[in-house]
Design a protein around this motif. Structure first.
Motif: not given
Length: 122
Positions: A95-113
């Motif tokens: 899966y890919c997902a987006t966040a403000a930076s790579c330092g974000a926690a996995q739970s902060d990534f969103g808009s999962w494909g």
């Protein structure tokens, strides 16, 4: 509408290579980090790689470092995961997902494909 679409998954033999793509739309792509994650059957989702907005920095999990690389094309709003030396244990839905930076926690990534399946098998 924010959208991420993964593609490129396939059945591949051990030692083989694949290139996964993540096509993005609906947000400011060049200001967003894109992460790759995978989930194998019966296991928790884990981070695989992440690339910062301007591709100046990409990091990879220990399990794939040296075998996988990540690139992005901000003009085409796509991110690629280049996989080589594939192993049985790389079998998973990616899966890919987006966040403000790579330092974000996995739970902060969103808009999962929706994910793209990779199967490594002989």
């Amino acid at each position: 509408q924010v959208r991420l679409v993964e593609s490129g998954g396939a059945l591949v033999q051990p030692g083989g290579s694949l290139r996964l793509s993540c096509a993005a739309s609906g947000f400011t792509f060049d200001k967003s980090a894109i992460g790759w994650f995978r989930q194998a059957p019966g296991k928790e989702r884990e981070g695989v790689a992440c690339i910062e907005p301007h591709a100046s920095l990409a990091n990879h999990a220990d399990s794939v470092r040296g075998r996988f690389t990540t690139s992005r094309d901000n003009a085409k709003t796509t991110v690629s995961l280049h996989m080589s030396g594939l192993k049985f244990e790389d079998t998973a839905v990616y899966y890919c997902a987006t966040a403000a930076s790579c330092g974000a926690a996995q739970s902060d990534f969103g808009s999962w494909g929706q994910g793209t399946p990779v199967t490594v098998s002989s």
